[in-house]
Scaffold this active site. Sequence first.
Site: not given
Ligand code: GAR
Length: 184
Positions: A13, A88-89, A106
């Site tokens: 992302n 992290r929160i 999310h």
């Molecule tokens: C993404 O799918 C995002 O939605 C999720 O982690 C992934 C990161 O992927 N986020 C969470 O789970 C937050 N609670 P990336 O490192 O390939 O972008």
Amino acid sequence: MRIVVFFSGTGTNLESIIHNQKKYGYEVCACFTNNPQAGGIHICEDHGLECKVIDNNHFTDRVEYDKEIDLYLNSIEPDFIILAGYMRIFSSCLVDNWEGQIVNIHPSLLPKYPGLNTHQRALDAGDKYHGTTIHFVTSELDDGPIIRQESFEIEPSDDPNSLMDKIKEIEHRIYPETISFLNK
Ligand code: GAR
């Protein structure tokens, strides 16, 4: 509009957000990770972007750790803090200081499945649809006003990995565009 991107892992992302800066008219002014091993650090290097690393393992107290983050944010003064796989929160003092300026993505159709293992949980529940949610961050986990959601139909052949791939494909498309709609 200047944004800082927070990540903890592979950073796909992060990459799409960086890649789409010109198209959508925002500027990634800096990046941040809590994880010195995060793959996303190489993405920052490839794009000549500064990546601030503060290893959370060096802190026993979450509030102390978040004070360091607050100092860092004050030094760069971003318009928005974009969480892209930041695992992290945030403590409530940090959220209060940057209220309305922190956005998260999310991988579930919130309010369903806050927390981890969202793909497996959607499969276990026999859900017909799965998807992703972009929302403002509050001090509650994966809570806060929803900005945008996109869903798709789960197919019988789907497993957690295929769901993750489908979700990331959507996220790479909608996160940069949604960032461009945020108002300073
Ligand atoms: C993404 O799918 C995002 O939605 C999720 O982690 C992934 C990161 O992927 N986020 C969470 O789970 C937050 N609670 P990336 O490192 O390939 O972008």
